[in-house]
Scaffold this active site. Structure first.
Site: not given
Ligand code: G3P
Length: 225
Positions: A86
Site C-alpha cells: 500500500k
Molecule cells: O487503512 C485505512 C483504513 O482502513 C483506516 O480505517 O477505521 O482507521 O478510519 P479507520
C-alpha cells in the site's frame, strides 16, 4: 465486490476466514501498532492463516519514493505473491507507484480522500485505490459518494484500477457500495460481524429449529432423524 478484513488481530482473522467468504486482509501501520508485535512476524502469521492465494495488503512507511520502493520490495519478498504494497497517494507515492508498477509489482494506492488522488493513482498504474469512507464523512464530506465518483472516473477513462473502499463505520456504507459494484471493501472485524447482526434473523432460525425438534425430538437434526 471483494470482502476484505481490515485487521491484524490474528485470532479475529482466523475466526472470520473460517466463517465468511473473505478475499483477503489489509493492514496499515496503525493497525500493526495495535497488534503490538514485530510487523513481519504478524504479517507472516496472517499470510499463513489466509494461505498463498488470498490478497494481503501492507503499507510502506518511508517518506520518499526511493524508501517507499525499498519498503515495497521487502513487503513482497517477505509475504509472497498476491501481496499488495500500500502506497500513500501523495506526490512521492505516485512516483513510487510508477516505479513499482513498471517492475510488475501490484500496488494499492492508499490514504485517498479526494477523487483526483484516485485518478492520479490509477494513471500511475495502481491496481486498487483506497478511499477512506468514514474519515471523509468525518470531514463533513460524503465518503460513499467519493468512492462512487472514483469508480465512475475509472470506468469513464478506461483505467484498469478498482476502488478498495476502507474506513467503515456501519453496514449502510457497505451496502451502498456493494449495490454500486465497487471492486472491494475492507472492513474491521466488528463491522464484518455487524453485517448480519440482527435479532430478527437469529429469532427466525431459532423458531425453525425449535419447530423441527418438536416434530422429531430434542437435539435431533436432518442428519439423524
Ligand atoms: O487503512 C485505512 C483504513 O482502513 C483506516 O480505517 O477505521 O482507521 O478510519 P479507520
Amino acid at each position: 465486490m471483494k470482502l476484505i478484513i481490515d485487521d491484524a488481530d490474528t485470532q479475529a482473522i482466523r475466526r472470520l476466514i473460517d466463517i465468511y467468504p473473505i478475499d483477503g486482509v489489509t493492514t496499515n501501520p496503525s493497525i500493526l501498532a495495535k497488534a503490538g508485535r514485530p510487523p513481519f512476524e504478524v504479517l507472516k502469521e496472517i499470510r499463513s492463516i489466509i494461505g498463498p492465494d488470498l490478497e494481503l495488503h501492507a503499507q510502506v512507511v518511508a517518506n520518499d519514493s526511493t524508501g517507499m520502493v525499498a519498503d515495497a520490495h521487502r513487503i513482497v519478498d517477505e509475504l509472497g505473491p498476491h501481496t499488495f504494497p500500500k502506497v500513500p497517494s501523495v506526490p512521492q507515492g505516485f512516483k513510487a507507484m510508477k516505479t513499482l508498477v513498471a517492475e510488475g509489482v501490484k500496488v494499492t494506492a492508499t490514504a485517498i480522500y479526494t477523487p483526483l488522488q484516485g485518478f492520479l493513482a490509477a494513471k500511475a498504474g495502481a491496481s486498487y485505490a483506497a478511499p477512506y469512507i468514514n474519515r471523509i464523512d468525518n470531514m463533513g464530506y460524503n465518503g460513499v459518494q467519493v468512492a462512487k465518483t472514483i469508480h465512475d472516473i475509472f470506468r469513464a477513462n478506461d483505467l484498469d484500477c478498482e476502488v478498495l473502499a476502507a474506513s467503515f463505520k456501519n453496514s449502510q456504507q457497505v451496502l451502498e457500495l456493494a449495490q454500486y459494484g465497487i471492486g472491494a471493501a475492507t472492513l474491521g472485524s466488528p463491522i464484518i460481524d455487524g453485517l448480519v447482526k440482527n435479532q430478527a434473523i437469529t429469532a427466525a432460525v431459532e423458531v425453525f429449529n425449535a419447530d423441527f425438534q418438536g416434530l422429531v425430538g430434542a437435539g435431533r437434526t436432518m442428519a439423524d432423524c
